[in-house]
Design a protein around this motif. Sequence first.
Motif, PDB file in Angstrom:
ATOM      1  N   ALA A  39       0.831  -1.210   0.000  1.00 22.89           N
ATOM      2  CA  ALA A  39       0.000   0.000   0.000  1.00 22.89           C
ATOM      3  C   ALA A  39       0.864   1.258   0.000  1.00 22.89           C
ATOM      4  N   ALA A  40       1.957   1.224   0.760  1.00 17.10           N
ATOM      5  CA  ALA A  40       2.825   2.404   0.834  1.00 17.10           C
ATOM      6  C   ALA A  40       3.546   2.644  -0.492  1.00 17.10           C
ATOM      7  N   VAL A  41       4.035   1.588  -1.112  1.00 17.83           N
ATOM      8  CA  VAL A  41       4.790   1.737  -2.358  1.00 17.83           C
ATOM      9  C   VAL A  41       3.856   2.101  -3.515  1.00 17.83           C
ATOM     10  N   ALA A  42       2.602   1.717  -3.419  1.00 18.75           N
ATOM     11  CA  ALA A  42       1.626   2.067  -4.462  1.00 18.75           C
ATOM     12  C   ALA A  42       1.437   3.573  -4.588  1.00 18.75           C
ATOM     13  N   GLN A  43       1.838   4.321  -3.563  1.00 14.69           N
ATOM     14  CA  GLN A  43       1.736   5.787  -3.604  1.00 14.69           C
ATOM     15  C   GLN A  43       2.824   6.411  -4.481  1.00 14.69           C
ATOM     16  N   SER A  44       3.746   5.597  -4.975  1.00 22.72           N
ATOM     17  CA  SER A  44       4.862   6.104  -5.789  1.00 22.72           C
ATOM     18  C   SER A  44       4.788   5.470  -7.180  1.00 22.72           C
ATOM     19  N   PRO A  45       4.099   6.119  -8.110  1.00 18.27           N
ATOM     20  CA  PRO A  45       3.912   5.558  -9.457  1.00 18.27           C
ATOM     21  C   PRO A  45       5.246   5.233 -10.125  1.00 18.27           C
ATOM     22  N   GLY A  46       5.275   4.098 -10.786  1.00 16.18           N
ATOM     23  CA  GLY A  46       6.456   3.701 -11.540  1.00 16.18           C
ATOM     24  C   GLY A  46       7.456   2.884 -10.759  1.00 16.18           C
ATOM     25  N   VAL A  47       7.337   2.847  -9.439  1.00 16.29           N
ATOM     26  CA  VAL A  47       8.279   2.073  -8.622  1.00 16.29           C
ATOM     27  C   VAL A  47       7.825   0.615  -8.570  1.00 16.29           C
ATOM     28  N   LYS A  48       8.746  -0.275  -8.876  1.00 17.66           N
ATOM     29  CA  LYS A  48       8.462  -1.706  -8.824  1.00 17.66           C
ATOM     30  C   LYS A  48       8.962  -2.283  -7.503  1.00 17.66           C
ATOM     31  N   LEU A  49       8.210  -3.227  -6.992  1.00 13.68           N
ATOM     32  CA  LEU A  49       8.450  -3.734  -5.644  1.00 13.68           C
ATOM     33  C   LEU A  49       8.802  -5.218  -5.668  1.00 13.68           C
ATOM     34  N   GLU A  50       9.837  -5.585  -4.901  1.00  8.67           N
ATOM     35  CA  GLU A  50      10.157  -6.988  -4.632  1.00  8.67           C
ATOM     36  C   GLU A  50      10.180  -7.189  -3.121  1.00  8.67           C
ATOM     37  N   ILE A  51       9.550  -8.256  -2.638  1.00 10.09           N
ATOM     38  CA  ILE A  51       9.584  -8.593  -1.216  1.00 10.09           C
ATOM     39  C   ILE A  51      10.092 -10.024  -1.083  1.00 10.09           C
ATOM     40  N   LYS A  52      11.140 -10.186  -0.294  1.00  9.92           N
ATOM     41  CA  LYS A  52      11.730 -11.516  -0.093  1.00  9.92           C
ATOM     42  C   LYS A  52      11.762 -11.818   1.402  1.00  9.92           C
ATOM     43  N   ARG A  53      11.196 -12.958   1.766  1.00  3.67           N
ATOM     44  CA  ARG A  53      11.284 -13.367   3.170  1.00  3.67           C
ATOM     45  C   ARG A  53      12.682 -13.942   3.442  1.00  3.67           C
ATOM     46  N   LEU A  54      13.345 -13.411   4.472  1.00  2.00           N
ATOM     47  CA  LEU A  54      14.666 -13.901   4.856  1.00  2.00           C
ATOM     48  C   LEU A  54      14.587 -14.938   5.971  1.00  2.00           C
ATOM     49  N   LEU A  55      13.642 -14.751   6.881  1.00  3.33           N
ATOM     50  CA  LEU A  55      13.536 -15.620   8.051  1.00  3.33           C
ATOM     51  C   LEU A  55      12.111 -15.581   8.578  1.00  3.33           C
ATOM     52  N   LEU A  56      11.602 -16.740   8.971  1.00  9.31           N
ATOM     53  CA  LEU A  56      10.350 -16.795   9.714  1.00  9.31           C
ATOM     54  C   LEU A  56      10.565 -17.750  10.878  1.00  9.31           C
ATOM     55  N   ALA A  57      10.873 -17.186  12.027  1.00 11.24           N
ATOM     56  CA  ALA A  57      11.113 -17.962  13.240  1.00 11.24           C
ATOM     57  C   ALA A  57       9.871 -17.895  14.113  1.00 11.24           C
ATOM     58  N   HIS A  58       9.281 -19.038  14.385  1.00 11.97           N
ATOM     59  CA  HIS A  58       8.063 -19.063  15.185  1.00 11.97           C
ATOM     60  C   HIS A  58       8.380 -18.790  16.648  1.00 11.97           C
ATOM     61  N   ALA A  59       7.393 -18.329  17.370  1.00 12.05           N
ATOM     62  CA  ALA A  59       7.541 -18.099  18.804  1.00 12.05           C
ATOM     63  C   ALA A  59       7.646 -19.431  19.536  1.00 12.05           C
ATOM     64  N   MET A  60       8.238 -19.398  20.713  1.00 11.33           N
ATOM     65  CA  MET A  60       8.255 -20.560  21.597  1.00 11.33           C
ATOM     66  C   MET A  60       7.144 -20.387  22.619  1.00 11.33           C
ATOM     67  N   LYS A  61       6.324 -21.431  22.743  1.00 12.57           N
ATOM     68  CA  LYS A  61       5.278 -21.446  23.754  1.00 12.57           C
ATOM     69  C   LYS A  61       5.521 -22.647  24.667  1.00 12.57           C
ATOM     70  N   PRO A  62       5.237 -22.518  25.963  1.00  9.39           N
ATOM     71  CA  PRO A  62       5.492 -23.656  26.852  1.00  9.39           C
ATOM     72  C   PRO A  62       4.593 -24.835  26.531  1.00  9.39           C
ATOM     73  N   LEU A  63       5.194 -26.023  26.425  1.00 14.65           N
ATOM     74  CA  LEU A  63       4.429 -27.253  26.237  1.00 14.65           C
ATOM     75  C   LEU A  63       4.081 -27.830  27.605  1.00 14.65           C
ATOM     76  N   PRO A  64       2.902 -28.416  27.758  1.00 19.82           N
ATOM     77  CA  PRO A  64       2.488 -28.944  29.073  1.00 19.82           C
ATOM     78  C   PRO A  64       3.506 -29.897  29.685  1.00 19.82           C
ATOM     79  N   GLY A  65       4.177 -30.683  28.849  1.00 13.14           N
ATOM     80  CA  GLY A  65       5.132 -31.664  29.363  1.00 13.14           C
ATOM     81  C   GLY A  65       6.375 -31.067  29.972  1.00 13.14           C
ATOM     82  N   ALA A  66       6.558 -29.744  29.839  1.00 17.58           N
ATOM     83  CA  ALA A  66       7.757 -29.098  30.379  1.00 17.58           C
ATOM     84  C   ALA A  66       7.656 -28.836  31.881  1.00 17.58           C
ATOM     85  N   ALA A  67       6.491 -29.031  32.472  1.00 16.16           N
ATOM     86  CA  ALA A  67       6.280 -28.662  33.875  1.00 16.16           C
ATOM     87  C   ALA A  67       7.299 -29.276  34.831  1.00 16.16           C
ATOM     88  N   PRO A  68       7.601 -30.590  34.750  1.00 12.61           N
ATOM     89  CA  PRO A  68       8.589 -31.147  35.693  1.00 12.61           C
ATOM     90  C   PRO A  68       9.978 -30.535  35.532  1.00 12.61           C
TER      91      PRO A  68
END
Length: 406
Positions: A295-324
């Motif tokens: 949406a932001a780049v669309a405000q600039s006519p003529g500019v071409k956009l490339e988006i590349k994902r470098l990393l997607l690291a998921h969050a850590m959530k506690p698993l029930p078995g970790a309690a002990p």
Amino acid sequence: MNSTDTWITSHFDDEVRFLQALVRIPTDTPPGNNAPHADRMAELLAELGFEVEKHAVPAPAVKKAGMQSVTNLIVRHRFSSYGPTIALNAHGDVVPPGEGWTHDPYGAEIVDGKLYGRAAAVSKSDFATYTFALLALKHSGLPLKGAVELHFTYDEEFGGELGPGWLLKQGLTKPDFLIAAGFSYQVVTAHNGCLQMEVTLHGLASHAAYPSTGIDALQAANKLLTALYAHNDVLKTRLSEVPGITHPYLNVGRIEGGSNTNVVPGKVVLKLDRRMIPEENPAAVEAEVRALIEAAVAQSPGVKLEIKRLLLAHAMKPLPGAAPLIAALQKHGEAVFGEPIPTSGTPLYTDVRLYTAHGIPAAIYGAGPRTVLESNAKRADEHLVLDDLRRATQVVARTLAELLAR
């Protein structure tokens, strides 16, 4: 003191020398030439009586990830043919030292009870913590069951996929519990996720005397930056319920663009980092960020956009078995340190998420101060208080002894 405490105290000078040897071998990532450190680590472990498995990641995968060499290590010590397997993981790769040091970043100098050096606190310290905790168990004479594995890996700074991710995907390990490198005054049970992206804006370079003949990619980037930073005001309203974690945030960490002072910039590249709280859905976050950029780049006519994902690291959530595991670390941490050891989350992202994604209950605990900032981790004069190293080693050994008791 119990038997493991006594052994650790009497062999603590050896533990400190062991850590000094590791700090003195650079593992700057980038460039990420980390196999030499793994080779030396394997020698040191063998000298202590351990059998060491070396798992070299194939060169094409290492090169694709932007590094030069990665060899991960596994030590397996079995106390009996039955019982749980507990893995201990720390990473040897680290960011380059940078400027401003008053001590040699690879000198492993000890001053006033503190050991100085890059990775002294994060996380070569826990190479020592975990190795000597296991040695203490081996020499304790306690009746124990199950097994302990040491996982020493070399791809945390670039996301962990060639470190623990590689060991897990290759089926080389599947422990029942995991303890991973951390600090001694809290047990971390959750952490943020992270999305990193590279955004390229293509305009048209032209002479600055004739700006109308070009398409200014930097002006487009300016509009994009304004939109991205304004989005942080929205993210501040999305609060996490995990202690130690506040809200998501977005950071633009690198900008490259233009060719010369008298040229309208024809290309600009941005690299951004979007931290995700455990409550967020990574796919929804990525879709939101992409839509914001488009949406932001669309405000600039003529500019071409490339988006590349470098990393997607998921969050850590506690698993029930970790309690002990968590309860044991808290109990022994309080006994050794003389203060309550709370559970908390951290805004960092770590390799632990790779284990929990495989259903392995985990906790983050190791040698270090109360906060990353106190240790100067990733900054000049990173250091570790040696008393914290000794006590954390005792806590880990006690915890292992409780969970593996017959």
